[in-house]
Enzyme design. Structure first.
Site, PDB file in Angstrom:
ATOM      1  CE  LYS A  73      16.792  23.492  82.178  1.00 48.83           C
ATOM      2  NZ  LYS A  73      18.219  23.623  82.286  1.00 48.83           N
ATOM      3  CE  LYS A 114      16.010  24.191  78.496  1.00 48.76           C
ATOM      4  NZ  LYS A 114      17.191  24.880  79.161  1.00 48.76           N
TER       5      LYS A 114
HETATM    6  C1  PBG Z   1      21.506  23.883  80.841  1.00 50.66           C
HETATM    7  C2  PBG Z   1      20.838  24.267  79.870  1.00 50.66           C
HETATM    8  C3  PBG Z   1      20.069  22.978  79.275  1.00 50.66           C
HETATM    9  C4  PBG Z   1      19.728  23.856  77.962  1.00 50.66           C
HETATM   10  C5  PBG Z   1      20.051  25.279  78.630  1.00 50.66           C
HETATM   11  N1  PBG Z   1      21.003  24.976  79.493  1.00 50.66           N
HETATM   12  C6  PBG Z   1      19.785  21.589  79.373  1.00 50.66           C
HETATM   13  C7  PBG Z   1      20.001  20.617  80.772  1.00 50.66           C
HETATM   14  O1  PBG Z   1      19.062  21.646  81.125  1.00 50.66           O
HETATM   15  O2  PBG Z   1      20.132  19.683  80.905  1.00 50.66           O
HETATM   16  C8  PBG Z   1      18.942  23.315  76.936  1.00 50.66           C
HETATM   17  C9  PBG Z   1      18.525  23.931  75.824  1.00 50.66           C
HETATM   18  C10 PBG Z   1      17.982  22.785  74.491  1.00 50.66           C
HETATM   19  O3  PBG Z   1      17.949  21.997  74.955  1.00 50.66           O
HETATM   20  O4  PBG Z   1      17.980  23.381  73.622  1.00 50.66           O
HETATM   21  N2  PBG Z   1      21.414  23.876  82.058  1.00 50.66           N
END
Ligand code: PBG
Length: 330
Positions: free
Chosen positions: A200, A254
């Site tokens: 991520k 992601k």
């Molecule tokens: C939280 C989380 C996030 C997303 C999914 N879980 C945001 C972040 O890490 O700030 C993002 C999903 C999206 O942008 O559609 N941990």
């Protein structure tokens, strides 16, 4: 060696739709889609999300209706996210451990409806903390890794007890998958899956999501001390290897579209169930262009999703899940 032109004319196989269908190397079906839903409190409530045209936050009764629709459309799994009311946000994110929080109630309501659909629940503290970070922070604002991991494992257990089928740690703390797996095994949740947000990246494309769950306004600083640097690719393989060794059943990359190269490397290296999250900013980008009449929504949506399959994904978390499944059915 292949013959060359004119013995070889690659256009021959493209001449008719039947032929294109016959030589297609990849397919996209509703079974490839995981549908993220945003939960709010109340009854018969739906709220538009300005930066995500067509996506709404839903109260739990409507979440159950959406789950029914997913089953109808052949979408196998839902991903749930809460918009926690302001008064329940604290420095320690304690609301994450409340067995009666929005996530647990929504999960229970879908289970009570007896629907054959998977429920994937995010594990991270950002929807619950007053500082908007995914873990606990020290007085001087540093993320406390091991202390966070202990809370995240508790959060996973609370979600498993509520009926979650897949625990999806999205926090990027070191060691969290192992701690969650250990806790789940100890408590008898042998069949609860872990889909690790393994690679991520710290990304500009999460902006609309932070609006959706209401954490953007709270976030102090950025998430670069725990989420990955977009310059790195070998490091993603190390993250995936660690999460698999710690007990992840599947892994996720992601964001999606800017990281298709990572998906391909992960799939080729590990040959495990691999997913991508086509995140909020990717959805917003496509929908903004659609809104301006610059591109065709249906075509762009399906093309973007097929890209994930071609890159090696087993499935995609996407805000287009419902629209894409409907379109593929018609
Ligand atoms: C939280 C989380 C996030 C997303 C999914 N879980 C945001 C972040 O890490 O700030 C993002 C999903 C999206 O942008 O559609 N941990």
């Amino acid at each position: 060696m292949e013959p060359s032109y004119p013995a070889l004319r690659l256009r021959r196989s493209r001449v008719a739709a039947w032929s294109r269908a016959m030589v297609a190397e990849h397919t996209l079906t509703a079974a490839d889609l995981i549908w993220p839903l945003f939960i709010i409190d109340g009854k018969r409530q739906r709220e538009p999300i300005l930066s995500m045209p067509g996506v709404e936050r839903l109260s739990i009764d409507f979440i159950v209706e959406a789950a029914r629709e997913a089953v109808d459309l052949g979408i196998p799994c839902l991903a749930l996210f809460p918009k926690t009311p302001h008064e329940f946000r604290t420095d320690d994110g304690a609301e994450a451990l409340n067995a009666d929080n929005l996530m647990c109630r929504a999960t229970g309501a879908i289970k009570d409806a007896g629907l054959d659909v998977g429920i994937l629940t995010d594990v991270a503290l950002d929807p619950y903390t007053s500082h908007g970070h995914d873990g606990l922070i020290s007085a001087d604002g540093r993320i406390l890794n091991d202390e966070s991991v202990a809370v995240l494992a508790e959060q996973a257990l609370v979600l498993a007890r509520a009926g979650a089928d897949i625990i999806a740690p999205s926090d990027m703390m070191d060691g969290r998958v192992g701690a969650i797996r250990h806790t789940l095994e100890q408590e008898g949740f042998h069949d609860v899956q872990i889909m690790a947000y393994a690679a991520k990246y710290a990304s500009a494309f999460y902006g609309p999501f932070r609006d959706a769950v209401g954490s953007g306004g709270y976030l102090k600083g950025d998430k670069r001390t725990y989420q990955m640097d977009s310059a790195n690719s070998d490091e993603a393989l190390r993250e995936v290897a660690l999460d698999l060794a710690e007990g992840a059943d599947s892994v996720m990359v992601k964001p999606g579209m800017p990281y298709l190269d990572i998906i391909r490397r992960v799939k080729d290296t590990f040959k495990v169930p691999t997913y991508a999250y086509q995140v909020s900013g990717e959805y917003a980008m496509i929908m903004a262009a659609v809104g301006q009449g610059m591109i065709d929504k249906n075509a762009a949506m399906l093309e973007s999703l097929m890209g994930f399959k071609r890159a090696g994904c087993n499935g995609v978390l996407t805000y287009f899940a419902r629209d894409a499944a409907k379109l593929m059915r018609s």
